[in-house]
Scaffold this motif. Sequence first.
Motif, PDB file in Angstrom:
ATOM      1  N   ASN A 237      -1.320  -5.819 -40.039  1.00  0.00           N
ATOM      2  CA  ASN A 237      -1.278  -5.187 -41.345  1.00  0.00           C
ATOM      3  C   ASN A 237      -0.305  -6.216 -42.071  1.00  0.00           C
ATOM      4  O   ASN A 237       0.444  -6.643 -42.186  1.00  0.00           O
ATOM      5  CB  ASN A 237      -0.761  -3.839 -41.484  1.00  0.00           C
ATOM      6  CG  ASN A 237      -0.574  -3.118 -42.683  1.00  0.00           C
ATOM      7  OD1 ASN A 237      -0.153  -3.711 -43.831  1.00  0.00           O
ATOM      8  ND2 ASN A 237      -0.994  -1.986 -42.789  1.00  0.00           N
ATOM      9  N   PRO A 238      -1.341  -6.727 -43.356  1.00  0.00           N
ATOM     10  CA  PRO A 238      -0.882  -7.805 -44.448  1.00  0.00           C
ATOM     11  C   PRO A 238       0.375  -7.309 -45.017  1.00  0.00           C
ATOM     12  O   PRO A 238       1.227  -8.089 -45.105  1.00  0.00           O
ATOM     13  CB  PRO A 238      -1.941  -7.862 -45.253  1.00  0.00           C
ATOM     14  CG  PRO A 238      -3.039  -7.326 -44.723  1.00  0.00           C
ATOM     15  CD  PRO A 238      -2.859  -6.240 -43.787  1.00  0.00           C
ATOM     16  N   LYS A 239       0.408  -5.888 -45.389  1.00  0.00           N
ATOM     17  CA  LYS A 239       1.900  -5.359 -45.963  1.00  0.00           C
ATOM     18  C   LYS A 239       2.852  -5.763 -45.094  1.00  0.00           C
ATOM     19  O   LYS A 239       4.102  -5.949 -45.551  1.00  0.00           O
ATOM     20  CB  LYS A 239       1.603  -3.969 -46.347  1.00  0.00           C
ATOM     21  CG  LYS A 239       0.747  -4.025 -47.425  1.00  0.00           C
ATOM     22  CD  LYS A 239       0.827  -2.560 -48.228  1.00  0.00           C
ATOM     23  CE  LYS A 239       0.060  -1.392 -47.190  1.00  0.00           C
ATOM     24  NZ  LYS A 239       0.019   0.026 -47.710  1.00  0.00           N
ATOM     25  N   VAL A 240       2.700  -5.289 -43.761  1.00  0.00           N
ATOM     26  CA  VAL A 240       4.021  -5.187 -42.904  1.00  0.00           C
ATOM     27  C   VAL A 240       4.300  -6.977 -42.655  1.00  0.00           C
ATOM     28  O   VAL A 240       5.287  -7.331 -42.450  1.00  0.00           O
ATOM     29  CB  VAL A 240       3.232  -4.783 -41.686  1.00  0.00           C
ATOM     30  CG1 VAL A 240       4.428  -5.023 -40.433  1.00  0.00           C
ATOM     31  CG2 VAL A 240       3.089  -3.293 -41.731  1.00  0.00           C
ATOM     32  N   ARG A 241       3.249  -7.900 -42.531  1.00  0.00           N
ATOM     33  CA  ARG A 241       3.659  -9.092 -42.236  1.00  0.00           C
ATOM     34  C   ARG A 241       4.245  -9.926 -43.464  1.00  0.00           C
ATOM     35  O   ARG A 241       5.295 -10.319 -43.321  1.00  0.00           O
ATOM     36  CB  ARG A 241       2.145 -10.026 -42.064  1.00  0.00           C
ATOM     37  CG  ARG A 241       1.408  -9.552 -41.007  1.00  0.00           C
ATOM     38  CD  ARG A 241       0.178 -10.423 -40.721  1.00  0.00           C
ATOM     39  NE  ARG A 241       0.535 -11.517 -40.125  1.00  0.00           N
ATOM     40  CZ  ARG A 241       0.593 -11.733 -38.531  1.00  0.00           C
ATOM     41  NH1 ARG A 241       0.006 -10.675 -38.034  1.00  0.00           N
ATOM     42  NH2 ARG A 241       0.902 -12.833 -37.951  1.00  0.00           N
ATOM     43  N   GLU A 242       3.982  -9.236 -44.640  1.00  0.00           N
ATOM     44  CA  GLU A 242       4.775  -9.707 -45.893  1.00  0.00           C
ATOM     45  C   GLU A 242       6.252  -9.418 -45.906  1.00  0.00           C
ATOM     46  O   GLU A 242       7.081 -10.087 -46.150  1.00  0.00           O
ATOM     47  CB  GLU A 242       4.171  -9.288 -47.266  1.00  0.00           C
ATOM     48  CG  GLU A 242       4.191  -9.895 -48.389  1.00  0.00           C
ATOM     49  CD  GLU A 242       3.677  -9.171 -49.367  1.00  0.00           C
ATOM     50  OE1 GLU A 242       2.431  -8.719 -49.318  1.00  0.00           O
ATOM     51  OE2 GLU A 242       4.378  -8.756 -50.557  1.00  0.00           O
ATOM     52  N   VAL A 243       6.431  -8.053 -45.411  1.00  0.00           N
ATOM     53  CA  VAL A 243       7.702  -7.664 -45.773  1.00  0.00           C
ATOM     54  C   VAL A 243       8.786  -8.429 -44.549  1.00  0.00           C
ATOM     55  O   VAL A 243      10.068  -8.405 -44.676  1.00  0.00           O
ATOM     56  CB  VAL A 243       8.023  -6.159 -45.597  1.00  0.00           C
ATOM     57  CG1 VAL A 243       7.401  -5.314 -46.786  1.00  0.00           C
ATOM     58  CG2 VAL A 243       7.672  -5.402 -44.144  1.00  0.00           C
ATOM     59  N   TYR A 244       8.120  -8.820 -43.267  1.00  0.00           N
ATOM     60  CA  TYR A 244       8.630  -9.193 -42.291  1.00  0.00           C
ATOM     61  C   TYR A 244       8.862 -10.620 -42.504  1.00  0.00           C
ATOM     62  O   TYR A 244       9.907 -11.281 -41.686  1.00  0.00           O
ATOM     63  CB  TYR A 244       8.019  -8.907 -41.047  1.00  0.00           C
ATOM     64  CG  TYR A 244       8.694  -7.743 -40.439  1.00  0.00           C
ATOM     65  CD1 TYR A 244       9.994  -7.760 -39.354  1.00  0.00           C
ATOM     66  CD2 TYR A 244       8.026  -6.396 -40.538  1.00  0.00           C
ATOM     67  CE1 TYR A 244      10.475  -6.715 -38.917  1.00  0.00           C
ATOM     68  CE2 TYR A 244       8.767  -5.156 -39.834  1.00  0.00           C
ATOM     69  CZ  TYR A 244       9.998  -5.717 -38.963  1.00  0.00           C
ATOM     70  OH  TYR A 244      10.466  -4.553 -38.526  1.00  0.00           O
ATOM     71  N   LEU A 245       8.119 -11.282 -43.330  1.00  0.00           N
ATOM     72  CA  LEU A 245       8.263 -12.708 -43.269  1.00  0.00           C
ATOM     73  C   LEU A 245       9.487 -13.482 -43.688  1.00  0.00           C
ATOM     74  O   LEU A 245      10.134 -12.973 -44.888  1.00  0.00           O
ATOM     75  CB  LEU A 245       7.064 -13.197 -44.350  1.00  0.00           C
ATOM     76  CG  LEU A 245       6.407 -14.635 -43.967  1.00  0.00           C
ATOM     77  CD1 LEU A 245       5.570 -14.367 -42.726  1.00  0.00           C
ATOM     78  CD2 LEU A 245       5.474 -14.645 -45.199  1.00  0.00           C
ATOM     79  N   GLY A 246      10.149 -14.255 -42.835  1.00  0.00           N
ATOM     80  CA  GLY A 246      11.448 -14.804 -43.326  1.00  0.00           C
ATOM     81  C   GLY A 246      12.523 -13.840 -43.052  1.00  0.00           C
ATOM     82  O   GLY A 246      13.455 -14.291 -43.258  1.00  0.00           O
ATOM     83  N   ARG A 247      12.352 -12.649 -42.540  1.00  0.00           N
ATOM     84  CA  ARG A 247      13.498 -11.859 -42.297  1.00  0.00           C
ATOM     85  C   ARG A 247      14.200 -12.194 -40.814  1.00  0.00           C
ATOM     86  O   ARG A 247      13.892 -12.491 -40.262  1.00  0.00           O
ATOM     87  CB  ARG A 247      13.071 -10.353 -42.277  1.00  0.00           C
ATOM     88  CG  ARG A 247      12.224  -9.903 -43.374  1.00  0.00           C
ATOM     89  CD  ARG A 247      13.146  -9.541 -44.542  1.00  0.00           C
ATOM     90  NE  ARG A 247      12.541  -9.249 -45.765  1.00  0.00           N
ATOM     91  CZ  ARG A 247      13.101  -8.491 -46.523  1.00  0.00           C
ATOM     92  NH1 ARG A 247      14.414  -8.056 -46.612  1.00  0.00           N
ATOM     93  NH2 ARG A 247      12.415  -8.058 -47.875  1.00  0.00           N
ATOM     94  N   GLY A 248      15.453 -11.880 -41.013  1.00  0.00           N
ATOM     95  CA  GLY A 248      16.420 -11.908 -39.610  1.00  0.00           C
ATOM     96  C   GLY A 248      15.715 -10.928 -38.664  1.00  0.00           C
ATOM     97  O   GLY A 248      15.062  -9.834 -38.756  1.00  0.00           O
ATOM     98  N   LYS A 249      16.204 -11.256 -37.209  1.00  0.00           N
ATOM     99  CA  LYS A 249      15.631 -10.554 -36.124  1.00  0.00           C
ATOM    100  C   LYS A 249      16.118  -9.235 -35.984  1.00  0.00           C
ATOM    101  O   LYS A 249      15.588  -8.445 -35.670  1.00  0.00           O
ATOM    102  CB  LYS A 249      15.475 -11.486 -34.794  1.00  0.00           C
ATOM    103  CG  LYS A 249      14.711 -10.992 -33.855  1.00  0.00           C
ATOM    104  CD  LYS A 249      15.103 -11.712 -32.541  1.00  0.00           C
ATOM    105  CE  LYS A 249      14.459 -11.038 -31.335  1.00  0.00           C
ATOM    106  NZ  LYS A 249      15.043 -11.521 -30.162  1.00  0.00           N
ATOM    107  N   HIS A 250      17.563  -9.239 -35.982  1.00  0.00           N
ATOM    108  CA  HIS A 250      18.168  -7.951 -35.975  1.00  0.00           C
ATOM    109  C   HIS A 250      19.047  -7.399 -37.069  1.00  0.00           C
ATOM    110  O   HIS A 250      19.151  -7.949 -38.154  1.00  0.00           O
ATOM    111  CB  HIS A 250      19.413  -8.452 -34.653  1.00  0.00           C
ATOM    112  CG  HIS A 250      18.871  -8.793 -33.454  1.00  0.00           C
ATOM    113  ND1 HIS A 250      18.218  -8.171 -32.672  1.00  0.00           N
ATOM    114  CD2 HIS A 250      18.918 -10.076 -32.983  1.00  0.00           C
ATOM    115  CE1 HIS A 250      18.094  -8.730 -31.621  1.00  0.00           C
ATOM    116  NE2 HIS A 250      18.441  -9.968 -31.670  1.00  0.00           N
TER     117      HIS A 250
END
Length: 253
Positions: A237-250
């Motif tokens: 899902n593109p929206k999911v990819r966007e909010v996760y981009l560049g975020r920390g893992k934990h």
Amino acid sequence: MPHPLLTVEDVSKTYDGFKAITKLTFYLFEGELRTVIGPNGAGKSTFFDLITGRAQPDVGKIEFGNHDLTQLNEYEINRLGIGRKFQTPSVYTEHTVWDNLVLSLKGPRGVFASLFQRLSSTDHDRLDELLKLIRLDAKRHWKAGLLAHGEKQWLEIGMLLAAEPKVLLVDEPAAGMTDEETHRTGELLISLAGKHSIIVIEHDMAFVRQIARDNNVTVLHQGSVLCEGKFEEVQSNPKVREVYLGRGKHGNR
Ligand code: ADP
Ligand code: MG
């Protein structure tokens, strides 16, 4: 559609004007193993706080069977059969693995009674089974404080199970675990599905992939459901990819 076991509808929660949860709607069905993912600060732990009575919603409905959870306190909600595991393990470090389980048995026992009265053979057999399930059978006489981090997490899941909850809420169980421990944790949760109804908050995508089945991944973002579905759908899902981009893992708690 069957009746949900847990109903969360249009729930909002603000902290000093900050919207931690916004119009959140979520249903959990009997026997489901649901994974909730989302970036740091998405409101995942707050979602558990609201279900367990640690925090009260500003508006909205939270029901478990016929019980209105917004009217009950943390203790009452726990007594109804909603058990929560926090991210950091909290076991009794000076007690043995076995005694930790005994202390968590359901029922109004004091610590003294729990440890010094004889267990019924039913309870004894059940704890034996539990020890095998959490793979700590060989370490039953160890002090819990001597266990590895992953083993402490499993012990705490065992302690939750000893109390025979109907719903298990598990917050980031794989945080700080090795890959092998993470995989074992996934196997443990999968083996509980069906018999228990479980919500697992998790960041580790390999882990989410492992435990995800049919439509059982919910993505939270800014306190609302961003999307819900199969792991593959959610992942692409593109929206999911966007909010996760560049975020920390934990997550942070
Ligand atoms: P997550 O678990 O998804 O990382 P949280 O639910 O812990 O996110 O937090 C969501 C937001 O709500 C964060 O910005 C956090 O600071 C805020 N928040 C959570 N609990 C409280 C609280 N008790 N008091 C003030 N702010 C809070
Ligand atoms: Mg959290």
